[in-house]
Design an enzyme around this catalytic site. Structure first.
Site, short mmCIF file in Angstrom:
data_model
loop_
_atom_site.label_atom_id
_atom_site.label_comp_id
_atom_site.label_asym_id
_atom_site.label_seq_id
_atom_site.Cartn_x
_atom_site.Cartn_y
_atom_site.Cartn_z
N ASP A 12 77.16 33.20 -13.34
CA ASP A 12 76.57 33.55 -12.03
C ASP A 12 75.60 32.45 -11.61
O ASP A 12 75.17 31.64 -12.42
CB ASP A 12 75.83 34.89 -12.12
CG ASP A 12 75.24 35.31 -10.76
OD1 ASP A 12 76.02 35.35 -9.78
OD2 ASP A 12 74.04 35.55 -10.67
N SER A 13 75.24 32.48 -10.33
CA SER A 13 74.26 31.52 -9.82
C SER A 13 72.87 31.78 -10.42
O SER A 13 72.01 30.90 -10.36
CB SER A 13 74.21 31.60 -8.30
OG SER A 13 73.89 32.92 -7.90
N TYR A 44 73.50 30.20 -4.36
CA TYR A 44 74.80 29.64 -3.96
C TYR A 44 75.19 30.13 -2.56
O TYR A 44 75.98 29.51 -1.88
CB TYR A 44 75.89 30.10 -4.94
CG TYR A 44 75.94 29.38 -6.27
CD1 TYR A 44 74.91 28.54 -6.70
CD2 TYR A 44 77.05 29.54 -7.09
CE1 TYR A 44 74.99 27.89 -7.93
CE2 TYR A 44 77.13 28.89 -8.32
CZ TYR A 44 76.09 28.08 -8.74
OH TYR A 44 76.18 27.45 -9.96
N CYS A 75 79.63 35.96 -9.91
CA CYS A 75 79.05 35.63 -8.61
C CYS A 75 80.09 35.79 -7.50
O CYS A 75 81.15 35.16 -7.54
CB CYS A 75 78.55 34.18 -8.66
SG CYS A 75 77.79 33.63 -7.15
N THR A 77 79.85 34.82 -4.43
CA THR A 77 79.98 33.59 -3.65
C THR A 77 80.88 32.59 -4.38
O THR A 77 81.79 32.00 -3.76
CB THR A 77 78.58 32.97 -3.41
OG1 THR A 77 77.75 33.95 -2.78
CG2 THR A 77 78.67 31.74 -2.54
N GLU A 152 65.11 40.28 -5.34
CA GLU A 152 64.45 39.44 -6.35
C GLU A 152 62.94 39.65 -6.33
O GLU A 152 62.27 39.45 -7.35
CB GLU A 152 64.82 37.97 -6.14
CG GLU A 152 66.29 37.75 -6.46
CD GLU A 152 66.70 36.32 -6.69
OE1 GLU A 152 65.87 35.40 -6.52
OE2 GLU A 152 67.88 36.12 -7.01
N CYS A 187 78.06 41.42 -3.36
CA CYS A 187 77.02 40.49 -3.83
C CYS A 187 76.40 41.10 -5.09
O CYS A 187 76.20 42.32 -5.16
CB CYS A 187 75.96 40.31 -2.75
SG CYS A 187 74.54 39.32 -3.30
N THR A 188 76.13 40.24 -6.05
CA THR A 188 75.61 40.69 -7.34
C THR A 188 74.32 41.50 -7.25
O THR A 188 74.04 42.31 -8.13
CB THR A 188 75.32 39.46 -8.23
OG1 THR A 188 74.56 38.52 -7.47
CG2 THR A 188 76.59 38.82 -8.73
N HIS A 189 73.52 41.24 -6.21
CA HIS A 189 72.20 41.86 -6.14
C HIS A 189 72.23 43.30 -5.58
O HIS A 189 71.29 44.06 -5.80
CB HIS A 189 71.28 41.03 -5.24
CG HIS A 189 70.85 39.74 -5.87
ND1 HIS A 189 71.75 38.83 -6.37
CD2 HIS A 189 69.62 39.22 -6.07
CE1 HIS A 189 71.07 37.79 -6.85
NE2 HIS A 189 69.79 37.99 -6.68
N1 DGL Z 1 75.23 35.71 -6.97
C1 DGL Z 1 75.34 35.57 -5.52
C2 DGL Z 1 76.51 36.42 -5.02
O1 DGL Z 1 76.94 37.38 -5.65
C3 DGL Z 1 74.04 35.97 -4.82
C4 DGL Z 1 72.88 35.01 -5.07
C5 DGL Z 1 73.13 33.62 -4.54
O2 DGL Z 1 73.24 33.43 -3.31
O3 DGL Z 1 73.21 32.71 -5.37
O4 DGL Z 1 77.04 36.14 -3.98
#
Ligand code: DGL
Length: 274
Positions: A12-13, A44, A75, A77, A152, A187-189
């Protein structure tokens, strides 16, 4: 792979992919995990395809060098922008989050209308829309860039996050998409604010979390149900998890615990040379 204890590399990013790791560990506790968070280069979600693909390929090579025999691109993205490049560059099977999420979403939608939320880059790639349209579903994608920094910041149950989410979802479900019946967390978050999103979304909505669907896709790939005998013999109380980050290990431990749901003992710093 079936006779070896799987060593699953999760990329992941940054911290967000820990939501995918959490689901994987819960569903497949008898595997080893190598988690790589590219915290020095996040986010990312606002970067170009070329940059994300370059970073993602480097990260997956690192995980392979560490012994991963299966890669999970946690991730959204990176999956949306660079899954093809990652697969071409990898010597082991690769699972991304978009196809499992789209599959689950399509099978959950009675009205054949779905809203997907994600980063700017994920939405601009239309990866989810293409995956859903291929399954005969109409999709609307909505970029929600403010949600990542709010999560975050730890503003999980916070009036500001609720207000921001309400504005995004009102736009997403307006204007012809009132009848959409599924919301995909692309999205992971976003799994961290799932209860808040459920409250703010129209009442009839089913939320599909790509993290959960991806863990199930990995389980299906490993054919662990039931696990092979040699594999079951290795059963341990806890899975072995190694965590790598490209920026501060202290910050990773602090923020990561929120995403994983428990403390992270050791984080190893890694510097990927250009
Ligand atoms: N991990 C990214 C996603 O799931 C979110 C955080 C980022 O933009 O790096 O798209």
């Amino acid at each position: 792979m079936s006779n070896r204890r799987p060593s699953i590399g999760v990329f992941d990013s940054g911290f967000g992919g820990l939501t995918v790791l959490k689901e994987l560990v819960a569903l497949i506790p008898d595997a080893d995990y190598l988690y790589f968070g590219d915290t020095a280069r996040l986010p990312y979600g606002s970067k170009s395809t070329e940059t994300v693909a370059k970073y993602a390929v480097e990260a997956t090579h690192f995980l392979e060098q560490q012994g991963a025999n299966l890669l999970v691109v946690a991730c959204n993205t990176a999956t949306a922008l660079a899954l093809d490049q990652i697969m071409r560059g990898a010597a082991v099977p690769v699972v991304g989050v978009v196809e499992p999420g789209a599959e689950r979403a399509a099978s959950s939608s009675k009205n054949r209308k779905i809203v997907v939320i994600g980063t700017e880059a994920t939405v601009a790639s239309h990866a989810y829309m293409k995956a859903l349209q291929a399954r005969g579903v109409q999709a609307r994608e909505k970029a929600c860039p403010l949600l990542v920094p709010l999560v975050e910041e730890g503003w999980i149950e916070h009036a500001v996050t609720e207000q921001v989410a309400r504005i995004y979802l009102d736009e997403a479900f307006g204007d012809g998409f009132q009848s959409a019946d599924v919301l995909v967390l692309g999205c992971t978050h976003y799994p961290l604010i799932k209860p808040l999103l459920q409250r703010v979304a129209p009442p009839h909505i089913t939320i599909v979390d790509s993290a959960e669907s991806t863990a199930q896709a990995v389980l299906a790939l490993l054919k662990l149900n039931p696990p092979p005998t040699s594999f079951a013999k290795e059963r341990r109380q806890l899975p072995r998890v190694r965590v790598f980050a490209t920026d501060s290990v202290e910050k990773f431990r602090r923020l990561g615990a929120r995403f994983l749901g428990h403390a992270i003992e050791d984080v190893e710093h890694v510097d990927l040379k250009e």
